[in-house]
Scaffold this motif. Sequence first.
Motif, PDB file in Angstrom:
ATOM      1  N   VAL A 286       0.845  -1.183   0.000  1.00 49.03           N
ATOM      2  CA  VAL A 286       0.000   0.000   0.000  1.00 49.03           C
ATOM      3  C   VAL A 286       0.885   1.238   0.000  1.00 49.03           C
ATOM      4  O   VAL A 286       1.711   1.426   0.903  1.00 49.03           O
ATOM      5  CB  VAL A 286      -0.947   0.024   1.216  1.00 49.03           C
ATOM      6  CG1 VAL A 286      -1.796   1.302   1.208  1.00 49.03           C
ATOM      7  CG2 VAL A 286      -1.837  -1.205   1.220  1.00 49.03           C
ATOM      8  N   VAL A 287       0.739   2.081  -1.004  1.00 47.01           N
ATOM      9  CA  VAL A 287       1.551   3.294  -1.127  1.00 47.01           C
ATOM     10  C   VAL A 287       0.934   4.375  -0.247  1.00 47.01           C
ATOM     11  O   VAL A 287       0.039   5.118  -0.669  1.00 47.01           O
ATOM     12  CB  VAL A 287       1.619   3.769  -2.597  1.00 47.01           C
ATOM     13  CG1 VAL A 287       2.545   4.973  -2.713  1.00 47.01           C
ATOM     14  CG2 VAL A 287       2.092   2.641  -3.495  1.00 47.01           C
ATOM     15  N   HIS A 288       1.412   4.428   0.974  1.00 46.51           N
ATOM     16  CA  HIS A 288       0.888   5.412   1.931  1.00 46.51           C
ATOM     17  C   HIS A 288       2.073   5.970   2.717  1.00 46.51           C
ATOM     18  O   HIS A 288       2.383   5.531   3.819  1.00 46.51           O
ATOM     19  CB  HIS A 288      -0.128   4.758   2.871  1.00 46.51           C
ATOM     20  CG  HIS A 288      -0.810   5.724   3.777  1.00 46.51           C
ATOM     21  ND1 HIS A 288      -1.602   6.760   3.315  1.00 46.51           N
ATOM     22  CD2 HIS A 288      -0.817   5.831   5.130  1.00 46.51           C
ATOM     23  CE1 HIS A 288      -2.068   7.452   4.341  1.00 46.51           C
ATOM     24  NE2 HIS A 288      -1.597   6.917   5.451  1.00 46.51           N
ATOM     25  N   ILE A 289       2.762   6.918   2.114  1.00 40.89           N
ATOM     26  CA  ILE A 289       3.976   7.503   2.688  1.00 40.89           C
ATOM     27  C   ILE A 289       3.704   8.966   3.000  1.00 40.89           C
ATOM     28  O   ILE A 289       3.111   9.684   2.187  1.00 40.89           O
ATOM     29  CB  ILE A 289       5.154   7.388   1.704  1.00 40.89           C
ATOM     30  CG1 ILE A 289       5.350   5.923   1.277  1.00 40.89           C
ATOM     31  CG2 ILE A 289       6.441   7.929   2.321  1.00 40.89           C
ATOM     32  CD1 ILE A 289       6.357   5.745   0.150  1.00 40.89           C
ATOM     33  N   ASP A 290       4.142   9.394   4.176  1.00 42.17           N
ATOM     34  CA  ASP A 290       3.959  10.794   4.551  1.00 42.17           C
ATOM     35  C   ASP A 290       4.751  11.669   3.584  1.00 42.17           C
ATOM     36  O   ASP A 290       5.970  11.545   3.488  1.00 42.17           O
ATOM     37  CB  ASP A 290       4.445  11.022   5.984  1.00 42.17           C
ATOM     38  CG  ASP A 290       4.095  12.413   6.514  1.00 42.17           C
ATOM     39  OD1 ASP A 290       3.692  13.279   5.719  1.00 42.17           O
ATOM     40  OD2 ASP A 290       4.235  12.624   7.735  1.00 42.17           O
ATOM     41  N   PRO A 291       4.088  12.557   2.843  1.00 42.43           N
ATOM     42  CA  PRO A 291       4.817  13.401   1.882  1.00 42.43           C
ATOM     43  C   PRO A 291       5.709  14.443   2.532  1.00 42.43           C
ATOM     44  O   PRO A 291       6.547  15.036   1.859  1.00 42.43           O
ATOM     45  CB  PRO A 291       3.690  14.066   1.078  1.00 42.43           C
ATOM     46  CG  PRO A 291       2.527  14.087   2.010  1.00 42.43           C
ATOM     47  CD  PRO A 291       2.643  12.819   2.810  1.00 42.43           C
TER      48      PRO A 291
ATOM     49  N   ILE B  90       6.276   8.813  -3.741  1.00 39.93           N
ATOM     50  CA  ILE B  90       6.056   9.147  -2.330  1.00 39.93           C
ATOM     51  C   ILE B  90       4.744   9.908  -2.166  1.00 39.93           C
ATOM     52  O   ILE B  90       4.000   9.694  -1.196  1.00 39.93           O
ATOM     53  CB  ILE B  90       7.235   9.968  -1.783  1.00 39.93           C
ATOM     54  CG1 ILE B  90       8.499   9.091  -1.721  1.00 39.93           C
ATOM     55  CG2 ILE B  90       6.921  10.538  -0.399  1.00 39.93           C
ATOM     56  CD1 ILE B  90       9.752   9.842  -1.331  1.00 39.93           C
ATOM     57  N   ASN B  91       4.439  10.778  -3.101  1.00 36.47           N
ATOM     58  CA  ASN B  91       3.174  11.522  -3.050  1.00 36.47           C
ATOM     59  C   ASN B  91       1.956  10.649  -3.344  1.00 36.47           C
ATOM     60  O   ASN B  91       0.818  11.071  -3.151  1.00 36.47           O
ATOM     61  CB  ASN B  91       3.196  12.678  -4.054  1.00 36.47           C
ATOM     62  CG  ASN B  91       3.924  13.897  -3.526  1.00 36.47           C
ATOM     63  OD1 ASN B  91       4.352  13.936  -2.376  1.00 36.47           O
ATOM     64  ND2 ASN B  91       4.070  14.908  -4.360  1.00 36.47           N
ATOM     65  N   GLY B  92       2.204   9.423  -3.826  1.00 40.96           N
ATOM     66  CA  GLY B  92       1.092   8.544  -4.170  1.00 40.96           C
ATOM     67  C   GLY B  92       0.273   9.061  -5.323  1.00 40.96           C
ATOM     68  O   GLY B  92      -0.964   8.979  -5.309  1.00 40.96           O
ATOM     69  N   GLU B  93       0.955   9.583  -6.360  1.00 39.76           N
ATOM     70  CA  GLU B  93       0.270  10.178  -7.497  1.00 39.76           C
ATOM     71  C   GLU B  93       0.780   9.555  -8.792  1.00 39.76           C
ATOM     72  O   GLU B  93       1.765   8.827  -8.798  1.00 39.76           O
ATOM     73  CB  GLU B  93       0.518  11.688  -7.531  1.00 39.76           C
ATOM     74  CG  GLU B  93       1.997  12.047  -7.619  1.00 39.76           C
ATOM     75  CD  GLU B  93       2.277  13.528  -7.434  1.00 39.76           C
ATOM     76  OE1 GLU B  93       1.328  14.282  -7.161  1.00 39.76           O
ATOM     77  OE2 GLU B  93       3.455  13.920  -7.548  1.00 39.76           O
TER      78      GLU B  93
END
Length: 297
Positions: free
Chosen positions: A6-11, A147-150
């Motif tokens: 799951v790509v959930h990283i604090d930007p 990292i931004n999940g975009e």
Amino acid sequence: MSAPYVVHIDPVALALGPVKIHWYGLMYLLGFAGGWWLGERRRQAGRLPVGRNAFGDLAFYAMMGVIVGGRVWYMLSYQPIHWIWTDPLALFRIWDGGMSFHGGLMGVLLAGWWWSRRHGLHFFDTVDFVAPLVPIGLGLGRIGNFINGELWGKPSHVSWAMIYPEARGEDLAYVQQHPSWLPVLQRYGGLPRHPSELYEFFLEGVVMFTVLFLFSRKPRHRYAVSGLFALMYGIFRFSVEFVRVPDPQLGYLAWGWLTMGQVQSIPLIVVGLVLLWMSRRAPVLEPHRVDDAKQAK
């Protein structure tokens, strides 16, 4: 299939009170620093016949070209034009993401043209020098996107597919059109997707840097390095767009698959081929070292 990542990283990399340092901005900073460091080493080897101060000017102008050109072109090409009168400050919110490579390239070319005229150098000698440095920033920029999940890819069953929480709305809409994906959505809470940012990191960053760096280690005909850069980027970007979800505000432009990224990459492929053809009869720029001590006097 095991549970996807799951790509959930604090930007936000670091928060100092109200000041927040975003990973996306840090990736650009590292890209500029890496390009500057490698460029200085190449300059010292005689690949650009100017002094340290002149190269510093080139690096600064190129950096400004990337930021200004990349952001302005993104806002003009990928966003509804009404931001100009409804939210003009959106132009400056770079930390939220939204940079166009094609705009950044135009900014760098404009800066390089102006700098080359000031220093009496052939424009493409400058471009050939800069081209191998660019993939450093390209690759790190794609890490920032990840990292931004975009800029995620299309749903996929490949073993390395990942779930993007920010794509929840798109997941639900996709399942409505493709009911066979409903069990996957129910099982994982999201649809596994191609990590297209990582594909671009590998192709535009790792592969392009390796090829261009090795190719440019020896003196080459004028236009050759620039042509190879344009051709490789155009092909790589055009190809990855087939598994990357287009910007929702634009969607597909034609035939149910053509994206804005592909439209803007086609000219690069053509230009790359033309430059490589032109390089066959162009002169070779031999290394010429400049004595910085004499330049400083």
